[in-house]
Write a protein that holds these residues in place. Sequence first.
Motif, PDB file in Angstrom:
ATOM      1  N   LYS A 101     -29.913  58.273 -89.499  1.00 37.84           N
ATOM      2  CA  LYS A 101     -29.051  57.195 -88.986  1.00 37.84           C
ATOM      3  C   LYS A 101     -27.989  57.756 -88.056  1.00 37.84           C
ATOM      4  N   ASN A 102     -27.335  58.846 -88.460  1.00 40.96           N
ATOM      5  CA  ASN A 102     -26.310  59.458 -87.607  1.00 40.96           C
ATOM      6  C   ASN A 102     -26.912  59.997 -86.317  1.00 40.96           C
ATOM      7  N   LEU A 103     -28.105  60.574 -86.423  1.00 40.25           N
ATOM      8  CA  LEU A 103     -28.798  61.072 -85.234  1.00 40.25           C
ATOM      9  C   LEU A 103     -29.081  59.920 -84.280  1.00 40.25           C
ATOM     10  N   SER A 104     -29.550  58.828 -84.842  1.00 44.06           N
ATOM     11  CA  SER A 104     -29.846  57.647 -84.027  1.00 44.06           C
ATOM     12  C   SER A 104     -28.603  57.169 -83.284  1.00 44.06           C
ATOM     13  N   ASP A 105     -27.474  57.153 -83.984  1.00 39.72           N
ATOM     14  CA  ASP A 105     -26.216  56.713 -83.371  1.00 39.72           C
ATOM     15  C   ASP A 105     -25.792  57.666 -82.257  1.00 39.72           C
ATOM     16  N   CYS A 106     -25.926  58.986 -82.493  1.00 40.37           N
ATOM     17  CA  CYS A 106     -25.539  59.972 -81.483  1.00 40.37           C
ATOM     18  C   CYS A 106     -26.413  59.873 -80.238  1.00 40.37           C
ATOM     19  N   VAL A 107     -27.715  59.736 -80.442  1.00 40.35           N
ATOM     20  CA  VAL A 107     -28.649  59.606 -79.317  1.00 40.35           C
ATOM     21  C   VAL A 107     -28.273  58.395 -78.461  1.00 40.35           C
ATOM     22  N   LYS A 108     -27.927  57.297 -79.128  1.00 43.02           N
ATOM     23  CA  LYS A 108     -27.541  56.073 -78.416  1.00 43.02           C
ATOM     24  C   LYS A 108     -26.184  56.229 -77.739  1.00 43.02           C
ATOM     25  N   ASN A 109     -25.185  56.679 -78.494  1.00 40.87           N
ATOM     26  CA  ASN A 109     -23.817  56.751 -77.964  1.00 40.87           C
ATOM     27  C   ASN A 109     -23.644  57.820 -76.894  1.00 40.87           C
ATOM     28  N   PHE A 110     -24.459  58.889 -76.966  1.00 36.26           N
ATOM     29  CA  PHE A 110     -24.365  59.968 -75.990  1.00 36.26           C
ATOM     30  C   PHE A 110     -25.395  59.822 -74.871  1.00 36.26           C
ATOM     31  N   ASP A 111     -26.090  58.680 -74.836  1.00 35.17           N
ATOM     32  CA  ASP A 111     -27.044  58.367 -73.752  1.00 35.17           C
ATOM     33  C   ASP A 111     -28.073  59.470 -73.542  1.00 35.17           C
ATOM     34  N   VAL A 112     -28.641  59.959 -74.647  1.00 37.34           N
ATOM     35  CA  VAL A 112     -29.641  61.028 -74.567  1.00 37.34           C
ATOM     36  C   VAL A 112     -30.934  60.478 -73.980  1.00 37.34           C
ATOM     37  N   ASP A 113     -31.419  61.121 -72.905  1.00 36.39           N
ATOM     38  CA  ASP A 113     -32.661  60.700 -72.241  1.00 36.39           C
ATOM     39  C   ASP A 113     -33.867  61.466 -72.763  1.00 36.39           C
ATOM     40  N   PHE A 114     -33.654  62.754 -73.056  1.00 34.89           N
ATOM     41  CA  PHE A 114     -34.730  63.625 -73.528  1.00 34.89           C
ATOM     42  C   PHE A 114     -34.225  64.364 -74.767  1.00 34.89           C
ATOM     43  N   LEU A 115     -35.076  64.439 -75.786  1.00 42.21           N
ATOM     44  CA  LEU A 115     -34.663  65.070 -77.036  1.00 42.21           C
ATOM     45  C   LEU A 115     -35.661  66.141 -77.442  1.00 42.21           C
ATOM     46  N   PHE A 116     -35.168  67.374 -77.569  1.00 42.37           N
ATOM     47  CA  PHE A 116     -36.000  68.469 -78.060  1.00 42.37           C
ATOM     48  C   PHE A 116     -35.845  68.582 -79.575  1.00 42.37           C
ATOM     49  N   VAL A 117     -36.971  68.554 -80.272  1.00 47.78           N
ATOM     50  CA  VAL A 117     -36.986  68.706 -81.727  1.00 47.78           C
ATOM     51  C   VAL A 117     -37.938  69.853 -82.077  1.00 47.78           C
ATOM     52  N   THR A 118     -38.074  70.129 -83.361  1.00 47.24           N
ATOM     53  CA  THR A 118     -39.013  71.135 -83.846  1.00 47.24           C
ATOM     54  C   THR A 118     -39.831  70.519 -84.974  1.00 47.24           C
ATOM     55  N   ASP A 119     -40.821  71.234 -85.447  1.00 46.42           N
ATOM     56  CA  ASP A 119     -41.584  70.741 -86.598  1.00 46.42           C
ATOM     57  C   ASP A 119     -40.656  70.465 -87.780  1.00 46.42           C
ATOM     58  N   GLU A 120     -39.626  71.318 -87.927  1.00 41.39           N
ATOM     59  CA  GLU A 120     -38.704  71.177 -89.052  1.00 41.39           C
ATOM     60  C   GLU A 120     -37.811  69.945 -88.929  1.00 41.39           C
ATOM     61  N   THR A 121     -37.342  69.647 -87.715  1.00 42.82           N
ATOM     62  CA  THR A 121     -36.385  68.544 -87.546  1.00 42.82           C
ATOM     63  C   THR A 121     -37.032  67.222 -87.154  1.00 42.82           C
ATOM     64  N   SER A 122     -38.296  67.266 -86.736  1.00 42.09           N
ATOM     65  CA  SER A 122     -38.946  66.033 -86.244  1.00 42.09           C
ATOM     66  C   SER A 122     -39.079  64.962 -87.322  1.00 42.09           C
ATOM     67  N   LYS A 123     -39.043  65.388 -88.591  1.00 46.31           N
ATOM     68  CA  LYS A 123     -39.175  64.417 -89.688  1.00 46.31           C
ATOM     69  C   LYS A 123     -38.073  63.368 -89.634  1.00 46.31           C
ATOM     70  N   LYS A 124     -36.897  63.769 -89.148  1.00 42.97           N
ATOM     71  CA  LYS A 124     -35.773  62.826 -89.121  1.00 42.97           C
ATOM     72  C   LYS A 124     -35.925  61.755 -88.050  1.00 42.97           C
ATOM     73  N   ILE A 125     -36.653  62.051 -86.983  1.00 44.57           N
ATOM     74  CA  ILE A 125     -36.857  61.005 -85.971  1.00 44.57           C
ATOM     75  C   ILE A 125     -38.053  60.125 -86.330  1.00 44.57           C
ATOM     76  N   GLU A 126     -38.827  60.562 -87.332  1.00 47.92           N
ATOM     77  CA  GLU A 126     -39.947  59.752 -87.813  1.00 47.92           C
ATOM     78  C   GLU A 126     -39.518  58.795 -88.918  1.00 47.92           C
ATOM     79  N   SER A 127     -38.270  58.945 -89.376  1.00 46.54           N
ATOM     80  CA  SER A 127     -37.738  58.105 -90.444  1.00 46.54           C
ATOM     81  C   SER A 127     -37.478  56.684 -89.944  1.00 46.54           C
ATOM     82  N   ASP A 128     -37.564  55.718 -90.847  1.00 46.08           N
ATOM     83  CA  ASP A 128     -37.274  54.327 -90.507  1.00 46.08           C
ATOM     84  C   ASP A 128     -35.810  54.144 -90.109  1.00 46.08           C
ATOM     85  N   GLU A 129     -34.948  55.087 -90.548  1.00 44.52           N
ATOM     86  CA  GLU A 129     -33.528  54.983 -90.232  1.00 44.52           C
ATOM     87  C   GLU A 129     -33.209  55.396 -88.796  1.00 44.52           C
ATOM     88  N   PHE A 130     -34.192  56.037 -88.139  1.00 44.62           N
ATOM     89  CA  PHE A 130     -33.985  56.446 -86.750  1.00 44.62           C
ATOM     90  C   PHE A 130     -34.497  55.352 -85.822  1.00 44.62           C
TER      91      PHE A 130
END
Length: 537
Positions: A101-130
């Motif tokens: 949820k916090n990641l989602s808010d940061c991506v929106k508020n900071f106008d992120v166009d491209f996001l680099f993730v890893t196998d370890e962190t990608s689970k959080k963008i696959e969550s329903d909260e994102f």
Amino acid sequence: MDYPYLDTVIYDNFYEMLKGRYETKAKTTAIRFMDKEQIIDISYAEMIKETSLIGLFFKEQGIEGKHIGIFSENRYEYITIYMAAVMKNVIVPLDKEMTSKNLSDCVKNFDVDFLFVTDETSKKIESDEFSKPDNLKVYNIDDEALKTVFKNESADEKKCIQDFFEYVKDTDKDRFAVLASTSGTDGQMKGVMLSQYNVITNIRGTLENNVLKNPTFAFLPMNHTYGFNPCILATIYNGTTLCLNLKTKYLLRDLRTFNPFFFGAVPMVIEGMYDGIIREVKKQNKEKTFNRAIRICKFFRKFGIDLRHVFFGKLICKNLRLVVNGGAALNADYVNKFDEIGITILNGYGLTECSPTIAVSRTGNNVVGSAGTIMKNIDVKIAEDGEILVKGPCVMLGYYKNEEATKAIMRDGYLATGDIGRTDGKVIFVTGRKKNLIILENGKNVPPELLESKINSIPYVKESIVVSRKVSERSNILHAIIVLHDEDKEEFLKDDIASVNADLPSYMQITDYEVSKDELEKNSSKKIIRSKYAENE
């Protein structure tokens, strides 16, 4: 005594730094890390080639003037993506510990166009909260297709670096290039806008205060400005070798394998490291031998003979001479304890809004209890209410999309840090946070950090926090919450708190305390979350 600042090479942006290092240090090992049980060495030429491949990928994809987020654990690729992005885009380092949820808010508020993730962190963008914005494009650093582009071994090194340098040579050093997250001076999450010049001049300032010999070591989270700028970029600017710890569970293994001269840390790590040494000494029943060795070293140092690394070199690693503490104040007792075994602890002071370093102690002028020597080209003054004000090339461009907060923090060209302190020449002392001041019913102001440092100096105390507790409508008391290393010592605490109070004016004395079985709750920067303990203020 006045210690002149050190001379160092002058770079004003990332292009100049990488070009200079390619021309002078191409074959030198830039980055070293462990991949499983194998040591990986990456030269400056290899690192700059990979940075160039990423930068040219951005160019080919038309990625310019965009916000590029990186949501990753510590890894080598973090550095190359950062340096490639900062030239023509805005890099947005994000804390991998934040919730979906916090990641989602940061991506929106900071106008992120491209996001680099890893196998370890990608689970959080696959969550329903994102909640993924429609325009967000996600790249996985571990994707094999992306690795082929970013680590193209068949690409001609000289050509791709020349092409990249040609592309970025007109990079604007004063342009908004880094969007760093911070809780700010008021506790609210904000984006701090930094330029390349902010960052580059700041890391240069750390090198003008102290010599960093080879190699250095980094393990703090790379998304933090302290963990990345002085602990990683300063070594690259310096053209020496940076050793990375990629998993904290291997911290001791990596320290002993890489045998560094320097690393930056936070109080929890420094204190834990020394306490671990003492536990091991006691476990081996060598307390008398350890203390005797300290006495012998002290005696010979009077005659200019330093035997500390003969006796204590194997405790952590033989080459370690320098540790910089940042992020929070360190109990001064640990500075003396580490000095006894041959390791100099220097204090650093700063905040994200200052890129981040304002001051760092110097080996030739290490004033114990201070926050360090103010760096070159930084102007510090103390306001009438004791607040530390800062001006210089390190001061941020402003808060992202928050002009009101930017105006609120500036005072006639100076940034108001929110810290209370004083200066003695170029040496600065920080006594507490303005927002943490406890105001008693008699109007007296109490900086809780001062009391906490005194409580924490009790040998068996691990950590503490001092808060105000209401005992009636018109009266409040100072209450300490204390965590012990050794619960068996609790019976001595009452007398030791009385000893602490004996050195304090009556209005600052601790009236009551409690012992907590649990560690105090902290944020990702390992700072105690004071609001969690202030509900009864």
